[in-house]
Design a protein around this motif. Structure first.
Motif, PDB file in Angstrom:
ATOM      1  N   LEU A 170     -58.579  -0.212-115.795  1.00 52.41           N
ATOM      2  CA  LEU A 170     -59.406   0.850-116.354  1.00 52.41           C
ATOM      3  C   LEU A 170     -58.462   2.003-116.678  1.00 52.41           C
ATOM      4  CD1 LEU A 170     -62.488   0.967-113.933  1.00 52.41           C
ATOM      5  CD2 LEU A 170     -62.546   0.362-116.363  1.00 52.41           C
ATOM      6  N   ARG A 171     -58.562   2.508-117.905  1.00 56.75           N
ATOM      7  CA  ARG A 171     -57.737   3.650-118.302  1.00 56.75           C
ATOM      8  C   ARG A 171     -58.645   4.860-118.408  1.00 56.75           C
ATOM      9  NH1 ARG A 171     -52.312   4.847-118.641  1.00 56.75           N
ATOM     10  NH2 ARG A 171     -51.870   2.906-119.749  1.00 56.75           N
ATOM     11  N   VAL A 172     -58.237   5.950-117.782  1.00 56.73           N
ATOM     12  CA  VAL A 172     -59.048   7.171-117.803  1.00 56.73           C
ATOM     13  C   VAL A 172     -58.684   7.983-119.044  1.00 56.73           C
ATOM     14  CG1 VAL A 172     -59.678   9.272-116.541  1.00 56.73           C
ATOM     15  CG2 VAL A 172     -59.141   7.161-115.284  1.00 56.73           C
ATOM     16  N   LEU A 173     -59.611   8.079-119.977  1.00 48.84           N
ATOM     17  CA  LEU A 173     -59.351   8.815-121.225  1.00 48.84           C
ATOM     18  C   LEU A 173     -59.554  10.308-121.029  1.00 48.84           C
ATOM     19  CD1 LEU A 173     -61.147   6.320-123.633  1.00 48.84           C
ATOM     20  CD2 LEU A 173     -58.693   6.479-123.135  1.00 48.84           C
ATOM     21  N   SER A 174     -60.514  10.654-120.163  1.00 47.73           N
ATOM     22  CA  SER A 174     -60.644  12.049-119.743  1.00 47.73           C
ATOM     23  C   SER A 174     -61.462  12.076-118.463  1.00 47.73           C
ATOM     24  CB  SER A 174     -61.306  12.905-120.830  1.00 47.73           C
ATOM     25  OG  SER A 174     -62.691  12.661-120.855  1.00 47.73           O
ATOM     26  N   ALA A 175     -61.152  13.019-117.620  1.00 50.62           N
ATOM     27  CA  ALA A 175     -61.886  13.151-116.355  1.00 50.62           C
ATOM     28  C   ALA A 175     -62.079  14.617-116.057  1.00 50.62           C
ATOM     29  CB  ALA A 175     -61.132  12.472-115.225  1.00 50.62           C
ATOM     30  N   GLY A 176     -63.294  14.990-115.686  1.00 48.44           N
ATOM     31  CA  GLY A 176     -63.564  16.356-115.252  1.00 48.44           C
ATOM     32  C   GLY A 176     -63.094  16.524-113.814  1.00 48.44           C
ATOM     33  N   PRO A 177     -63.202  17.732-113.277  1.00 52.02           N
ATOM     34  CA  PRO A 177     -62.781  17.940-111.886  1.00 52.02           C
ATOM     35  C   PRO A 177     -63.695  17.215-110.894  1.00 52.02           C
ATOM     36  CG  PRO A 177     -63.827  19.908-112.770  1.00 52.02           C
ATOM     37  CD  PRO A 177     -63.701  18.950-113.911  1.00 52.02           C
ATOM     38  N   GLY A 178     -63.116  16.796-109.789  1.00 50.49           N
ATOM     39  CA  GLY A 178     -63.935  16.269-108.701  1.00 50.49           C
ATOM     40  C   GLY A 178     -64.322  14.812-108.821  1.00 50.49           C
ATOM     41  N   VAL A 179     -63.674  14.061-109.739  1.00 53.12           N
ATOM     42  CA  VAL A 179     -63.912  12.617-109.817  1.00 53.12           C
ATOM     43  C   VAL A 179     -62.873  11.947-108.912  1.00 53.12           C
ATOM     44  CG1 VAL A 179     -63.976  10.595-111.315  1.00 53.12           C
ATOM     45  CG2 VAL A 179     -64.755  12.816-112.181  1.00 53.12           C
ATOM     46  N   THR A 180     -63.337  11.150-107.950  1.00 44.38           N
ATOM     47  CA  THR A 180     -62.397  10.582-106.976  1.00 44.38           C
ATOM     48  C   THR A 180     -62.694   9.112-106.706  1.00 44.38           C
ATOM     49  OG1 THR A 180     -63.835  11.256-105.136  1.00 44.38           O
ATOM     50  CG2 THR A 180     -62.038  12.767-105.713  1.00 44.38           C
ATOM     51  N   LEU A 181     -61.717   8.428-106.133  1.00 46.09           N
ATOM     52  CA  LEU A 181     -61.946   7.092-105.597  1.00 46.09           C
ATOM     53  C   LEU A 181     -62.537   7.249-104.203  1.00 46.09           C
ATOM     54  CD1 LEU A 181     -58.706   5.059-106.472  1.00 46.09           C
ATOM     55  CD2 LEU A 181     -60.921   5.054-107.642  1.00 46.09           C
ATOM     56  N   GLN A 182     -63.555   6.454-103.912  1.00 47.59           N
ATOM     57  CA  GLN A 182     -64.128   6.457-102.569  1.00 47.59           C
ATOM     58  C   GLN A 182     -64.447   5.029-102.143  1.00 47.59           C
ATOM     59  OE1 GLN A 182     -64.091   9.061-100.678  1.00 47.59           O
ATOM     60  NE2 GLN A 182     -63.756  10.645-102.232  1.00 47.59           N
ATOM     61  N   ASP A 183     -64.245   4.760-100.860  1.00 46.11           N
ATOM     62  CA  ASP A 183     -64.792   3.533-100.281  1.00 46.11           C
ATOM     63  C   ASP A 183     -65.695   3.961 -99.123  1.00 46.11           C
ATOM     64  OD1 ASP A 183     -63.059   4.144 -98.192  1.00 46.11           O
ATOM     65  OD2 ASP A 183     -61.620   2.560 -98.685  1.00 46.11           O
ATOM     66  N   ALA A 184     -65.980   3.063 -98.186  1.00 47.98           N
ATOM     67  CA  ALA A 184     -66.936   3.430 -97.140  1.00 47.98           C
ATOM     68  C   ALA A 184     -66.384   4.494 -96.187  1.00 47.98           C
ATOM     69  CB  ALA A 184     -67.367   2.193 -96.356  1.00 47.98           C
TER      70      ALA A 184
END
Lengths: 354, 250
Positions: A10-24
């Motif tokens: 997956l390529r991130v073309l744009s991301a706003g603030p506060g987008v993160t990877l999370q697991d449990a």
């Protein structure tokens, strides 16, 4: 000699603030001061993984109101989305929702652009890729805690240009569909709490005032804490306690009498009295409430909280129901636009939550 | 080390069980910072970790209480309380395992950034402050707030100072802080309402190390004053993976 095949990503073309990877969450290290992090809305996160056919606890992208735009590289990638009412479009075509409370599964062809941005309501949306995001773990987890630089992509939020390697699932057969998830319909008006652990630091009148509210999520609301606007509470026995542990959903009342709900990125210990704790099944309900949302607290017993939890687990354990509206909702023109040639709604393999 | 009997007025024989929602139970032994109370917390923690009841997830010891995270669909509260009572009946072995550490600390002005300010507030000389700080033996009560950050009791009365009215800018990782009658060793750069009196080159948390976290709650610790040159040399050794804090016999 054949060249090494390009790795799916997956390529991130744009991301706003506060987008993160999370697991449990990064569990087992609270005793060393390490915050567990994990999803703000555990139920929506679990639903996204379920709809993607992933094992519970798989790493997903937590999308904030900042939104994200992504494309697939090397091969088509099936993804599932669940959470608040976000606006989702693929190659600039807005995807109609069969129901507000549906998880959506779709396939991103290489080069196609998936755009997810804040919609009518809700604050968090989860994207689970069918298969596995290949990201190095820290202390056994991918959960991102940006304040200490733990987990995620190099300890930080996702940003424009990031490339997330994917091991796609080979068993996934669903290319496009909506899966009913009525359990995500959670009006925010009532948030259930269990009183304590320090409710004895407040008089009966103050407990009543706390339950009466009404409260509003303040403008100060992030992954660490939701500050609340409403009546000022007073303490019966002072507001300094010797630090003790903090559970997710703990509502601490500092000296100024303005309650703070401690969320996924909370510190491990703290020294203000905690009047009550939001029950697990209502954490996502509160997390999805945007600043300005009004609500009241309702005190429930442990038994009631556990019963709500059991209901939630039962909903997730039932077989997924593919929304029958999907077939008629989308015009053939729309489906052709998505380059679909076969059936629309083959459910992907369902992994039950233990 | 002899086990100190807890004053029943401070630490009642039977702990309080407090709810932190339906997934966490607080076993509270007292409401104060007291080694005897902390001993009981750590003894229960050790007993439960030795044989974790099915359905429990994580145990978090603090100064005065143990937070037990559990899955209420696997173990109900009443069963858990019963198992805690059973664990409390097991004689404590934890205090015998406490290690005694010596940790290097540089108090030079570039490291102990607030030491002149603290000395003035306490009406002592910086040299006296350092002498008193290094003479004391501290107990590690708990980790908290940030990864690897430890809270120490045993700060001499003469160094007891209130926290700042407003936070100061971020300190360096490894900063040694005092405030509110306690001492803290940090591991991450953070703003703080405490006073920075020194800095250790040691890393309390290092992910690549076999023991990612150096100390255990209940361990004892003393500071050893080092100069700036020694700090820089030790910092290099720490960067290469070495542990420069050392255990002493007592």
């Amino acid at each position: 000699m054949s060249s090494v095949p390009a790795q799916a990503a997956l390529r991130v073309l744009s991301a706003g603030p506060g987008v993160t990877l999370q697991d449990a969450g990064r569990h087992g290290y609270l005793r060393y001061g390490v915050t567990a992090a994990g999803p703000m809305d555990p139920l929506a996160y679990a639903t996204a993984n379920l709809a993607a056919g992933n094992a519970a606890g798989s790493t997903a992208i937590e999308i904030s109101l900042g939104g994200i735009e992504l494309t697939a590289e090397a091969e088509p990638l099936a993804v599932a989305l669940a959470g608040g009412d976000f606006a989702i479009s693929l190659d600039a075509r807005v995807l109609p929702r069969s129901s507000l409370w549906a998880a959506m599964v779709l396939t991103i062809e290489p080069g196609a652009v998936l755009n997810i941005r804040a919609g009518q309501s809700g604050a968090w949306c989860y994207l689970a890729v069918a298969g596995r995001l290949v990201v190095p773990q820290l202390l056994g987890s991918n959960a991102t805690h940006t304040r200490t630089g733990f987990g995620g992509v190099d300890g930080r939020a996702i940003r424009t240009g990031d490339r997330l390697s994917v091991e796609p699932s080979r068993s996934s057969t669903l290319s496009f569909g909506a899966i009913a998830a009525p359990w995500l319909d959670r009006p925010p008006e009532i948030i259930r709490v269990v009183l304590g652990p320090q409710d004895d630091y407040f008089s009966a009148e103050q407990i009543a005032a706390f339950l009466e509210g009404p409260w509003r999520v303040s403008i100060k609301a992030d992954r660490m804490a939701y500050f609340l606007d409403g009546p000022r509470l007073t303490h019966a026995k002072g507001y300094n306690i010797v630090s003790d542990g903090i559970a997710m959903g703990a509502i601490q009342v500092p000296g100024d009498g303005r309650p703070i709900v401690l969320m996924a990125d909370r510190q491990s210990t703290g020294g203000y009295p905690k009047i009550a704790t939001v029950i697990g099944p209502d954490l996502g309900r509160l997390a999805q409430a945007r600043p300005g949302t009004a609500f009241r607290f309702e005190a429930v017993s442990i038994a009631e909280a556990v019963a709500a939890r059991r209901e939630e687990a039962a909903a997730l354990a039932r077989d997924l129901v593919v929304d029958p509206l999907v077939r008629t909702q989308f015009s053939s023109e729309f489906l052709l636009g998505l380059n679909l040639i076969d059936g629309v709604v083959n459910p992907i393999e369902h992994v039950k939550i233990a | 080390m002899p086990h100190v009997a807890a004053d029943p007025a401070i630490a009642p024989a039977v702990p309080r069980f407090l709810n932190a929602g339906e997934t966490a139970l607080v076993v509270e032994f007292g409401e104060t910072v007291d080694p005897a109370i902390n001993d009981r917390v750590l003894a229960l923690d050790a007993a439960l970790r030795a044989d974790p009841p099915a359905g429990t997830r994580e145990f978090v010891p603090t100064y005065r209480s143990l937070m037990i995270h559990y899955d209420p669909l696997q173990i109900d509260r009443q069963t858990l309380v019963g198992l805690v009572h059973k664990a409390l009946a097991v004689p404590a072995a934890r205090t015998a395992l406490a290690a005694n550490w010596i940790i290097p600390c540089c108090y030079d002005s570039g490291f102990g950034e607030d030491i002149e300010e603290v000395a003035q507030l306490l009406k002592i000389t910086p040299g006296d402050l350092i002498a008193r700080h290094t003479a004391a033996t501290y107990r590690i009560y708990m980790y908290g707030f940030a990864p690897g950050q430890i809270y120490l009791g045993g700060l001499p009365e003469a160094l007891a100072i209130s926290r700042r009215p407003a936070p100061r800018p971020p300190h360096q990782p490894g900063a040694v802080l005092i405030g509110g009658g306690l001492c803290v060793i940090t591991n991450f750069a953070m703003p703080t309402g405490w006073y920075v009196i020194g800095r250790t080159p040691e890393r309390l948390y290092a992910v690549a190390r076999a023991d990612a976290f150096l100390f255990q709650a209940g361990d004892n610790l003393r500071f050893e004053a080092i100069d700036a040159a020694t700090f820089l040399a030790l910092e290099q050794r720490v960067a290469s993976g070495e542990i420069v804090a050392r255990k002493s016999a007592a």
